[in-house]
Design a protein around this motif. Structure first.
Motif, short mmCIF file in Angstrom:
data_model
loop_
_atom_site.label_atom_id
_atom_site.label_comp_id
_atom_site.label_asym_id
_atom_site.label_seq_id
_atom_site.Cartn_x
_atom_site.Cartn_y
_atom_site.Cartn_z
N CYS A 60 0.82 -1.20 0.00
CA CYS A 60 0.00 0.00 0.00
C CYS A 60 0.85 1.25 0.00
CB CYS A 60 -0.92 0.01 1.21
SG CYS A 60 -0.01 0.22 2.74
N GLY A 61 2.17 1.11 0.17
CA GLY A 61 3.04 2.28 0.10
C GLY A 61 3.54 2.78 1.42
N LYS A 62 3.21 2.09 2.53
CA LYS A 62 3.64 2.63 3.81
C LYS A 62 5.16 2.57 3.99
CE LYS A 62 2.05 -1.63 6.07
NZ LYS A 62 2.10 -2.39 4.81
N SER A 63 5.78 1.46 3.51
CA SER A 63 7.24 1.38 3.60
C SER A 63 7.89 2.40 2.67
CB SER A 63 7.73 -0.01 3.22
OG SER A 63 7.41 -0.92 4.22
N THR A 64 7.28 2.60 1.51
CA THR A 64 7.80 3.59 0.58
C THR A 64 7.80 4.98 1.22
OG1 THR A 64 6.98 2.31 -1.28
CG2 THR A 64 7.47 4.63 -1.69
N PHE A 65 6.71 5.28 1.92
CA PHE A 65 6.64 6.58 2.59
C PHE A 65 7.73 6.68 3.65
CE2 PHE A 65 5.23 9.29 6.06
CZ PHE A 65 5.00 10.48 5.39
N LEU A 66 7.87 5.60 4.42
CA LEU A 66 8.87 5.59 5.49
C LEU A 66 10.26 5.87 4.92
CD1 LEU A 66 8.81 4.81 8.59
CD2 LEU A 66 9.81 2.65 7.87
N ARG A 67 10.54 5.22 3.78
CA ARG A 67 11.87 5.33 3.19
C ARG A 67 12.11 6.67 2.50
NH1 ARG A 67 14.57 0.44 1.68
NH2 ARG A 67 14.11 -1.11 3.25
N CYS A 68 11.04 7.48 2.34
CA CYS A 68 11.24 8.83 1.83
C CYS A 68 11.86 9.72 2.91
CB CYS A 68 9.92 9.45 1.39
SG CYS A 68 9.34 8.79 -0.16
N ILE A 69 11.54 9.40 4.18
CA ILE A 69 11.94 10.30 5.25
C ILE A 69 13.45 10.34 5.41
CG2 ILE A 69 11.61 10.88 7.70
CD1 ILE A 69 8.92 9.39 7.55
N ASN A 70 14.13 9.18 5.22
CA ASN A 70 15.60 9.22 5.26
C ASN A 70 16.22 8.95 3.89
OD1 ASN A 70 15.18 6.50 5.05
ND2 ASN A 70 16.67 5.93 6.62
N MET A 72 16.08 6.55 1.85
CA MET A 72 16.59 5.22 1.52
C MET A 72 16.15 4.80 0.13
SD MET A 72 18.64 3.78 3.61
CE MET A 72 18.61 2.02 3.81
N ASN A 73 15.12 5.49 -0.40
CA ASN A 73 14.68 5.17 -1.76
C ASN A 73 15.71 5.57 -2.81
OD1 ASN A 73 12.23 4.03 -1.17
ND2 ASN A 73 11.19 5.99 -1.03
N ASP A 74 16.68 6.41 -2.41
CA ASP A 74 17.69 6.86 -3.38
C ASP A 74 18.44 5.71 -4.02
OD1 ASP A 74 16.94 9.30 -2.59
OD2 ASP A 74 18.93 10.02 -2.02
N VAL A 75 18.59 4.60 -3.27
CA VAL A 75 19.41 3.50 -3.81
C VAL A 75 18.70 2.77 -4.93
CG1 VAL A 75 20.75 3.12 -1.70
CG2 VAL A 75 18.59 1.91 -2.04
N ILE A 76 17.39 2.98 -5.07
CA ILE A 76 16.67 2.33 -6.17
C ILE A 76 16.73 3.25 -7.38
CG2 ILE A 76 14.45 1.39 -6.90
CD1 ILE A 76 13.90 1.13 -3.78
N ASP A 77 17.35 2.76 -8.45
CA ASP A 77 17.62 3.60 -9.62
C ASP A 77 16.35 4.22 -10.20
OD1 ASP A 77 20.31 3.30 -9.58
OD2 ASP A 77 20.32 1.52 -10.87
N THR A 78 15.28 3.41 -10.25
CA THR A 78 14.10 3.86 -10.98
C THR A 78 13.17 4.71 -10.12
OG1 THR A 78 13.00 1.82 -10.35
CG2 THR A 78 14.12 1.83 -12.47
#
Lengths: 271, 436
Positions: A60-70, A72-78
């Motif tokens: 549902c995107g909750k982990s994605t939201f969490l990973r925006c705060i620090n 951590m999504n930067d490591v995923i190229d796309t």
């Protein structure tokens, strides 16, 4: 990498005056993985010195939201982020932000305990070492001990600090990861389903610990357990299909939700 | 065998069910038997091969020497009587004459040029040099008697090791009956001693099989592999780290990956031609030198190391990277502090296997002139030299029968080194199988 946020950053502020106690504040935050949009215009406030639970069905995107705060999504190229997410009023996705110092301020604990394959001492000491937080061995040892004490692990491991962190039990490993996160002195701690790999007793210990840590830190917990969200958090946000359906005080969400989907989810009708 | 039949039994009565069961068990046993016999054939082939080489080659590790007390008489050596003799005179003195003198004393019955010559032929033609070396080191030995252990000729050595039988027809062997009699007499008098063949491992190559050694080839292989390792390991690992950890996924990376895989499959002689064209003709590096051999083998080994290192890096669980990023490590710190140390055993395993392949490689080295006859062990990476597998090749095509034994002995040494390297790789791999 970090240019995504700026375009929408100016759009964000005007209409929404920041809530005084909000530590993290997101507005119109959208995240894309390649062509697929994972989050849609999320507007969520996370208050300081509170535990905020993010609940919702898988994907549902909750982990994605969490990973925006620090970031951590930067490591995923796309991965691409638009909109605004602010920490203490500063744009997290500002290109001027140094990701390393951001992650020092926003620590993270993961779903599966992931201690480094090094000694217990080294696990906790690693963060302070790379950030140069301590001078000399004595100060470092003090910091390691105090972090382990705060994570409620010290009494169990004080005689074997040189043993590998991977030799501990699952619950102990997770507390070691919390100690590791605390050691660098963060302001916010993100926890991505911290108890999902643990037994009920270890879970209870972590939950107690989260409640204690709330005094010092702002905590965001992603959880699949509604009971856990109800037990440990002051505020709860319900995500569904990438949309923030409802956010508010935990007591209200669980007793008197406004949205029908929230009602259905917490009563177990889907998810 | 008949599918219609078994289909009919599918849901059948207990008797038919047990029939199917029996048939299935038979099929299981047959299947296991195929696997077992395949393993047995492979083992048999391996044992046969190694056993054959060992049987033929193990005798190269010892040799027979003739113990003689030789009088260093000035007159016999052809030196002036004056007490102080200059070095050049010492160098050119006729040491062989002293040894022959002693041989004649042993066998006063020998007469005639032809018979004398066959007596002398039992001792290696380089025996005089041994004596020369001793006297040059200590001229005070002149006019005394020295106890020597002299190398026998290759054919005499073969007789003493049992390769030549007295029963064979005299005209069909190089050693005649009288020579065999003398050898038997020496053995009976205790003049012949069986010793570990140190020279086989330390000496340089020679046209005389009895004194030819692997020392030069071993040193040459060592220098070559050092150059190979020094170049291919850091470059290979750095390339792997970049491709795996930092390079953006895309067309360029895919193109590189395909080409690295292709390079790993290029026949090694092509690298030899490349080395000949680039390192010798264009860059004018010295011929036959370990440094060029090392460069060529480094090019050949690099793709292997890159592929192994990438696989090892990929095997490091993402959770470790996340953990390090989560406490604020920068990507280079994540790699240097966590990913690389965890991947290192795997990388080293790949590197050692690549090195083992480089150690056994012959073809590319032929192209860059490492196939020359070189008697002196190399003094450095720029000195002309040869390597183990090329030495084996050179000996294998030498006409003297005694080289056959040396060839097998050299193969044993080479296989020994390869087994050692692979054993190290296995130990490293087992150690890397840790939980995180």
């Amino acid at each position: 990498m970090a240019q995504q946020g700026t375009a929408a950053g100016t759009r964000a502020g005007a209409g929404h005056a920041p809530v005084p106690r909000a530590k993290v504040l997101s507005r119109e935050l959208s995240v894309f993985y390649g062509e697929k949009q994972a989050l849609f215009d999320i507007a969520l406030d996370i208050n300081a010195n509170q535990v905020t639970s993010l609940i919702g069905p898988s994907g549902c995107g909750k982990s994605t939201f969490l990973r925006c705060i620090n970031r951590m999504n930067d490591v995923i190229d796309t991965c691409r982020v638009t909109g605004s997410i602010r920490l203490d009023g500063h744009e997290v996705y500002d290109p001027m932000v140094d990701v390393v110092s951001l992650r020092r301020r926003v620590g993270m604990v993961f779903q599966k305990p992931n201690p480094f394959p090094k000694s217990i001492f080294e696990n906790v000491a690693y963060g302070p070492k790379i950030h140069g937080l301590t001078k000399g061995r004595g100060e470092l040892e003090e910091l390691v001990v105090s972090s382990l004490v705060r994570a409620g692990l010290f009494e169990e491991v004080k005689d074997r600090l040189q043993e590998p962190g991977t030799s501990l039990s699952g619950g102990q490993q997770q507390r070691l990861c919390i100690a590791r996160a605390i050691a660098v002195g963060p302001e916010v701690i993100l926890m991505d389903e911290p108890c999902s790999a643990l037994d009920p007793i270890a879970t209870a210990r972590i939950e107690e610990l989260i409640d204690e840590l709330r005094q010092t830190y702002t905590i965001v917990v992603v959880t699949h357990s509604m009971q856990q969200a109800a037990r440990i958090s002051q505020r709860t946000a319900f995500f569904h299909l990438g949309v923030l359906v409802e956010a508010g005080d935990t007591s209200k969400i669980f007793t008197n939700p406004e949205d029908g989907r929230t009602q259905d989810y917490i009563t177990g009708r889907f998810g | 065998m008949n599918s219609g039949d078994s289909a009919a039994h599918a849901g059948g009565a207990p008797a038919e069910e047990s029939k199917i069961l029996r048939r299935r068990h038979r099929a299981d046993r047959r299947f296991r038997l195929y696997g077992l016999s395949a393993v047995a054939i492979a083992l048999l082939a391996l044992v046969g091969l190694l056993g054959g080489i060992g049987w033929n080659g193990i005798s190269a590790f010892h040799h027979h020497q003739l113990l003689l007390d030789v009088e260093l008489d000035r007159a016999v050596l052809g030196l002036p009587a004056a007490p102080d003799v200059d070095e050049s005179a010492l160098r050119t003195a006729n040491y062989t004459a002293a040894i022959r003198e002693r041989l004649r004393e042993l066998h006063p019955e020998v007469s005639g040029r032809k018979q004398k010559r066959s007596l002398y032929a039992l001792v290696s033609s380089i025996a005089g040099f041994e004596l020369q070396r001793l006297v040059l080191a200590d001229p005070g030995l002149l006019e005394t008697s020295v106890s020597l252990a002299l190398p026998l000729s290759d054919e005499a050595g073969r007789y003493l090791k049992g390769d030549i039988s007295r029963d064979s027809e005299e005209s069909r062997r190089k050693l005649k009956d009288d020579q065999l009699d003398w050898l038997d007499a020496w053995a009976a008098q205790g003049l012949i001693e069986r010793r570990f063949h140190t020279r086989f491992f330390t000496g340089g190559d020679s046209r005389e099989p009895e004194v030819a050694g692997l020392g030069g080839a071993l040193l040459g292989s060592l220098w070559t592999l050092l150059v190979t390792l020094a170049l291919s390991f850091p470059i290979g690992v750095a390339a792997a780290v970049h491709l795996e950890e930092f390079a953006p996924r895309g067309r360029v990376t895919d193109f590189l990956e395909v080409n690295i895989n292709n390079l790993a499959a290029v026949p090694s002689i092509v690298y030899g031609l490349l080395g000949l064209a680039v390192f010798l003709n264009f860059m004018a590096l010295p011929r036959s030198a370990p440094v060029v051999g090392g460069l060529v083998l480094a090019l050949m080994t690099m793709p292997t190391i890159i592929i192994a290192a990438r696989a090892a890096l990929r095997a490091v669980p993402p959770s470790i990277r996340e953990a390090a990023l989560g406490v604020g490590a920068s990507p280079p710190q994540v790699v240097a502090h966590h990913v690389l140390p965890l991947a290192l055993p795997g990388i080293l395993t790949g590197t050692i296997i690549g090195m083992a392949r480089a150690l056994g490689e012959t073809a590319p080295l032929l192209m860059i002139g490492m196939v020359a006859f070189i008697a002196d062990p190399p003094t450095g990476p720029l000195a002309p030299s040869t390597v183990l597998p090329v030495q084996i090749y050179l000996w294998a095509e030498s006409p003297e029968r005694a080289f056959q034994e040396l060839t097998f002995g050299a193969i044993l040494v080479l296989v020994g080194f390869l087994l050692l390297m692979n054993a190290i790789a296995i130990v490293l791999r087992n150690r890397s199988e840790q939980s995180w």
